[in-house]
Design an enzyme around this catalytic site. Structure first.
Site, PDB file in Angstrom:
ATOM      1  N   VAL A 145      -1.378  -2.217  -6.622  1.00  0.00           N
ATOM      2  CA  VAL A 145      -2.442  -1.868  -5.692  1.00  0.00           C
ATOM      3  C   VAL A 145      -2.632  -0.356  -5.656  1.00  0.00           C
ATOM      4  CG1 VAL A 145      -3.245  -2.047  -3.312  1.00  0.00           C
ATOM      5  CG2 VAL A 145      -1.855  -3.882  -4.290  1.00  0.00           C
ATOM      6  N   CYS A 146      -3.889   0.082  -5.705  1.00  0.00           N
ATOM      7  CA  CYS A 146      -4.204   1.494  -5.493  1.00  0.00           C
ATOM      8  C   CYS A 146      -4.254   1.717  -3.985  1.00  0.00           C
ATOM      9  CB  CYS A 146      -5.540   1.846  -6.137  1.00  0.00           C
ATOM     10  SG  CYS A 146      -6.055   3.562  -5.857  1.00  0.00           S
TER      11      CYS A 146
END
Length: 216
Positions: A145-146
Site C-alpha cells: 500500500v502507498c
C-alpha cells in the site's frame, strides 16, 4: 529478585528480556513491579531502583514494543471499521483482520489486511498490507500500500495503530490517483472514472470476502 526490594525514588524506564510477547503482563525472569511507560514513554517499562541504582543484570534500556501494542490491539478491536483483528500465529507484532470500506466500489465486500510492527515500534512505522486482491491505484498486485503516514519521513511515534487502520480505510473509501502504485489504474480513475468503478466493483465481487453482520 522481589519487587519490594527495588522500591525507591528513582525511576528507570527499561525493558526486560524474557517477558512473554503474547502475554503483555507478568515476567518469566522473576522481575516484579513492572508497568507500561505511559504516554510520555510509550512502549517502555517503568521500574523503581533504590537510590538511582543501575538496573539488574539482564535488564536493558530499550523499547518493549509488545507492551505498547497490546492495548492498541484492544483499541483496534473496538473500532467499527474492522472485524476479527487478532495476532497472527500468536505474534502480537503481526495482526490480521478484515477492513470494511464504507463507499463504492468496495463497500460490498471485506478486505483482509495484515499489519506488521517493527521490533523498534513505536520508533519505526508499522507496515500495512492487503491480503485480499483489490483494484485500486494505491495498492499493487502484491498488496503493498502507498500510505504516506507509515513512511519514515512522516511517521510520528505517538501515532496509534488504530490511526494507521483508519487512514488505510479512508484511502480505500477515497482513491487518490496521486498516491499511486499502479499508474494504469490511476490513469483510468482520472480519465475514465466510470470504467474504473465498473472494474473495481467486478474485482470486489470476485475477490473480496463477505461482509460480516453489523455489531449489535
Amino acid at each position: 529478585m522481589r519487587g519490594s526490594r527495588y522500591r525507591g525514588e528513582a525511576v528507570r524506564r527499561v525493558s526486560v528480556p524474557g517477558v512473554p510477547v503474547a502475554g503483555c503482563e507478568g515476567s518469566s525472569t522473576g522481575v516484579r513491579g513492572l508497568r507500561c511507560g505511559g504516554d510520555k514513554y510509550p512502549g517502555t517499562f517503568q521500574f523503581r531502583f533504590p537510590g538511582g541504582a543501575a538496573p539488574p543484570r539482564g535488564v536493558s534500556r530499550i523499547p518493549a514494543p509488545s507492551i505498547k501494542v497490546c492495548p492498541e490491539l484492544e483499541e483496534a478491536r473496538r473500532w467499527e471499521g474492522v472485524r476479527d483483528v487478532r495476532p497472527l500465529d500468536g505474534n502480537v507484532r503481526r495482526w490480521g483482520g478484515l477492513l470494511l470500506p464504507n463507499n463504492p466500489p468496495y463497500n460490498t465486500g471485506a478486505f483482509r489486511f495484515e499489519l506488521t510492527f517493527s521490533p523498534n515500534h513505536p520508533l519505526e512505522p508499522p507496515c500495512a498490507t492487503l491480503r485480499t486482491p483489490i483494484y485500486h491505484p494505491s495498492v499493487d498486485l502484491e498488496g503493498r500500500v502507498c500510505q504516506p503516514l507509515t513512511t519514515h519521513g512522516h511517521w510520528e511515534p505517538a501515532t496509534r495503530a488504530i490511526q494507521v487502520l483508519q487512514d488505510l480505510l479512508l484511502q480505500l473509501d477515497s482513491p487518490d490517483p496521486r498516491r499511486l502504485l499502479r499508474p494504469d489504474v490511476a490513469r483510468e480513475l482520472q480519465e475514465r472514472p466510470e470504467e474504473f468503478r465498473r472494474r473495481a466493483e467486478e474485482h470486489t465481487r470476485l475477490h473480496a470476502e463477505p461482509r460480516p453482520e453489523p455489531r449489535t
